[in-house]
Design a protein around this motif. Sequence first.
Motif, mmCIF file in Angstrom:
data_model
loop_
_atom_site.group_PDB
_atom_site.id
_atom_site.type_symbol
_atom_site.label_atom_id
_atom_site.label_comp_id
_atom_site.label_asym_id
_atom_site.label_seq_id
_atom_site.Cartn_x
_atom_site.Cartn_y
_atom_site.Cartn_z
ATOM 1 N N LEU A 41 39.666 39.782 38.747
ATOM 2 C CA LEU A 41 38.608 39.376 37.825
ATOM 3 C C LEU A 41 38.058 40.586 37.087
ATOM 4 O O LEU A 41 37.824 40.531 35.863
ATOM 5 C CB LEU A 41 37.496 38.669 38.604
ATOM 6 C CG LEU A 41 36.236 38.231 37.854
ATOM 7 C CD1 LEU A 41 35.655 36.985 38.511
ATOM 8 C CD2 LEU A 41 35.180 39.332 37.849
ATOM 9 N N SER A 45 38.601 41.838 33.041
ATOM 10 C CA SER A 45 37.436 42.140 32.209
ATOM 11 C C SER A 45 37.542 43.533 31.597
ATOM 12 O O SER A 45 37.195 43.732 30.429
ATOM 13 C CB SER A 45 36.157 42.020 33.040
ATOM 14 O OG SER A 45 35.036 42.393 32.282
ATOM 15 N N THR A 141 32.453 45.584 31.251
ATOM 16 C CA THR A 141 32.285 44.695 32.404
ATOM 17 C C THR A 141 30.890 44.832 33.007
ATOM 18 O O THR A 141 30.456 45.925 33.346
ATOM 19 C CB THR A 141 33.341 45.031 33.469
ATOM 20 O OG1 THR A 141 34.637 44.920 32.884
ATOM 21 C CG2 THR A 141 33.225 44.103 34.659
ATOM 22 N N ALA A 143 27.779 41.922 35.078
ATOM 23 C CA ALA A 143 27.641 40.548 35.548
ATOM 24 C C ALA A 143 27.158 39.578 34.461
ATOM 25 O O ALA A 143 27.752 38.513 34.287
ATOM 26 C CB ALA A 143 26.718 40.485 36.765
ATOM 27 N N THR A 146 30.110 39.304 31.763
ATOM 28 C CA THR A 146 31.333 38.692 32.278
ATOM 29 C C THR A 146 31.090 37.245 32.675
ATOM 30 O O THR A 146 31.970 36.397 32.499
ATOM 31 C CB THR A 146 31.859 39.521 33.470
ATOM 32 O OG1 THR A 146 32.047 40.875 33.048
ATOM 33 C CG2 THR A 146 33.179 38.969 33.970
ATOM 34 N N ALA A 147 29.901 36.932 33.192
ATOM 35 C CA ALA A 147 29.557 35.529 33.455
ATOM 36 C C ALA A 147 29.553 34.736 32.159
ATOM 37 O O ALA A 147 29.989 33.576 32.110
ATOM 38 C CB ALA A 147 28.191 35.441 34.133
ATOM 39 N N ARG A 152 31.089 31.330 34.405
ATOM 40 C CA ARG A 152 31.071 31.146 35.846
ATOM 41 C C ARG A 152 30.218 32.247 36.472
ATOM 42 O O ARG A 152 29.926 33.271 35.830
ATOM 43 C CB ARG A 152 32.469 31.187 36.449
ATOM 44 C CG ARG A 152 33.282 32.418 36.072
ATOM 45 C CD ARG A 152 34.399 32.700 37.032
ATOM 46 N NE ARG A 152 33.891 33.299 38.263
ATOM 47 C CZ ARG A 152 34.659 33.727 39.259
ATOM 48 N NH1 ARG A 152 35.973 33.587 39.174
ATOM 49 N NH2 ARG A 152 34.128 34.270 40.339
ATOM 50 N N GLU A 153 29.804 32.052 37.705
ATOM 51 C CA GLU A 153 29.004 33.058 38.394
ATOM 52 C C GLU A 153 29.874 34.268 38.717
ATOM 53 O O GLU A 153 31.070 34.144 39.011
ATOM 54 C CB GLU A 153 28.401 32.482 39.666
ATOM 55 C CG GLU A 153 29.424 31.960 40.653
ATOM 56 C CD GLU A 153 28.780 31.188 41.786
ATOM 57 O OE1 GLU A 153 29.290 31.304 42.923
ATOM 58 O OE2 GLU A 153 27.797 30.465 41.538
ATOM 59 N N VAL A 154 29.256 35.449 38.659
ATOM 60 C CA VAL A 154 30.003 36.695 38.809
ATOM 61 C C VAL A 154 29.130 37.707 39.553
ATOM 62 O O VAL A 154 27.916 37.760 39.340
ATOM 63 C CB VAL A 154 30.401 37.277 37.432
ATOM 64 C CG1 VAL A 154 30.972 38.679 37.583
ATOM 65 C CG2 VAL A 154 31.414 36.382 36.737
ATOM 66 N N SER A 172 24.378 40.417 40.117
ATOM 67 C CA SER A 172 24.896 39.057 40.309
ATOM 68 C C SER A 172 24.349 38.188 39.196
ATOM 69 O O SER A 172 23.152 38.255 38.886
ATOM 70 C CB SER A 172 24.462 38.490 41.667
ATOM 71 O OG SER A 172 25.023 39.204 42.738
#
Length: 427
Positions: A41, A45, A141, A143, A146-147, A152-154, A172
Motif C-alpha cells: 500500500l 503510494s 504519502t 494518511a 492516501t485515504a 479507505r482507512e489508512v 491514522s
Amino acid sequence: MRQVDVDGEPVRVRHPDLRRLDSAHDAFVETGASDAAIRPLVLDSWHRSIRAGFDPEHSVAPFRLDADQIAQLREQHPLAAAMPVIRQLLVEEAAQAGMIVAVSDAAGRLLWVEGNHRLRSRAEQMNFVEGTSWTEDDVGTNAPGTALALDREVQIYRAEHLARHVTPWSCSAAPVHDPDTGSMLGVLDLTGGDEVVGPTSLALVRATVRAVESELRIARLVPRLDPPADRLSPPARPRLQVLGRHAGEWRTGSQHARLSLRHSEILVLLQASADGLTGDELGAALSRHPLAAVTVRAELSRLRQTVLPYGIHTRPYRLGFTVDADVEQLVTALRHRDHRRAVELYRGPLLPQSEAPAIIDLRTDLHLGVRQLLLTAGDPDSLLRFADTDFARDDLELWEAAAAMLPPRSPRSSEVDRRIQRLRSDY
C-alpha cells in the motif's frame, strides 16, 4: 484475529524495524529501489506521488485557502454540522493524549486542525495547518492524502511518509461519506507519535467516522425551522459549454470558470449517461489505457470542489444536478431535426484536443449528425454557414450540395463554384 481489508492488506500497522524502514526510504528516494520492508500500500503510494512530480526532499504542503476562504468553506461544508461530535468523541481525548485531529474536505484541504496545543505548534513547522493541501500530489504519502486517494482507512508510520520532513510523525485517517449519496465529504485524521498507528487509535477514528455519518443522516431527517432566506431558493442551474472549445466553460449565474480538459471530459460523459458510470467504465471512457480506480477517484474529488455547491454521486458516478450543456442541446436539436438550431449550437467539434475514447466517439457522432442533417434539410443558407468554417471548409461534398441547392443566378454561386474548383484540384 488480524483485520484484513479487501486487498489482503493488514489494516493495522505492525511497527517495522525503524533502521530498515529508514534505509528503505533513503534507497527509494535516492535510486527508486524498493524493499520488502515497505508495505505494498505504501510503495504504491510512493510511486503515485513520484509520478505526480512530488519531490520528497523539498516539497511542502502548499496553502490553497486564505482565512476568508477557510471561513466560507467551513460555513458551507456538510461536516461543519458534525464538528461537535468529532470534538466530543475524538478531539478532547486526542488533546489529553498529545495528538492532533484534522478534518479535510474531499480535495484534501485541511479545514479544521485541533487537539494538543504543543503538538499543533510543532506541526506548523511542516505546514500541517488549516488551509493547506495534504493530497498525495502535494505532500506525498500521508494518511489523509492516501485515504483520500484510496477511499479507505489508512495508517502511515514514520518513514512510510514519503516527504523527508514528515517522517518523524505517524497518522491514522479514514474517509467520511455522505450517508445518502455515498460521495466522499472529506477525511478525518489523527496525527502524533507512534501510538497513533495502534489498533486503539484506528478503532477510535473508525467509530468517530461512523458517528459523524449517523449524525448527518439524523440531521437530515429533522426539518429545519426558519431556514435563512438565502437558502430558500435552489442555486441557479449551471451551464456547461464544450463545443468548439479546448476546455469546458462552467457558468453558475454571473460566475464562470474554465475547467481542465479532464474535468470537462468527465462532466460531458456523466451528463450524457442517464444511469451513471462505474469507476471502471469511466476509466475506460477517459483513456485508451484505462485509468486506475484511484486516479478516477482523485479526479472526481477535485472536480467536486470545482462544481460546488453541486454534488456528484457515487456507486455509480452520476451528476446530482441538472446542467444546461450545449452538447445535450445539440443532441436534442438533432433528434428533432431542427437544422437551424443545430447550426446555431455547433460552434465546433466537441473538445477537439481530447484523446479520451468516449469523447472521440461522441465528437465524431455529433459532427456527422450535423453534417448529415444539413445535407438533407434543403436549406442552402444553413449548409453554407456550416461549410464555411474551419472544421468543414475542406468538405467537398458539402460545397457541391450547396451549389445544387442554390437558386439560379444566386449571388453566392460564383463563390461556391470557386471553392468547389479549388477543392477538386486539391483532391
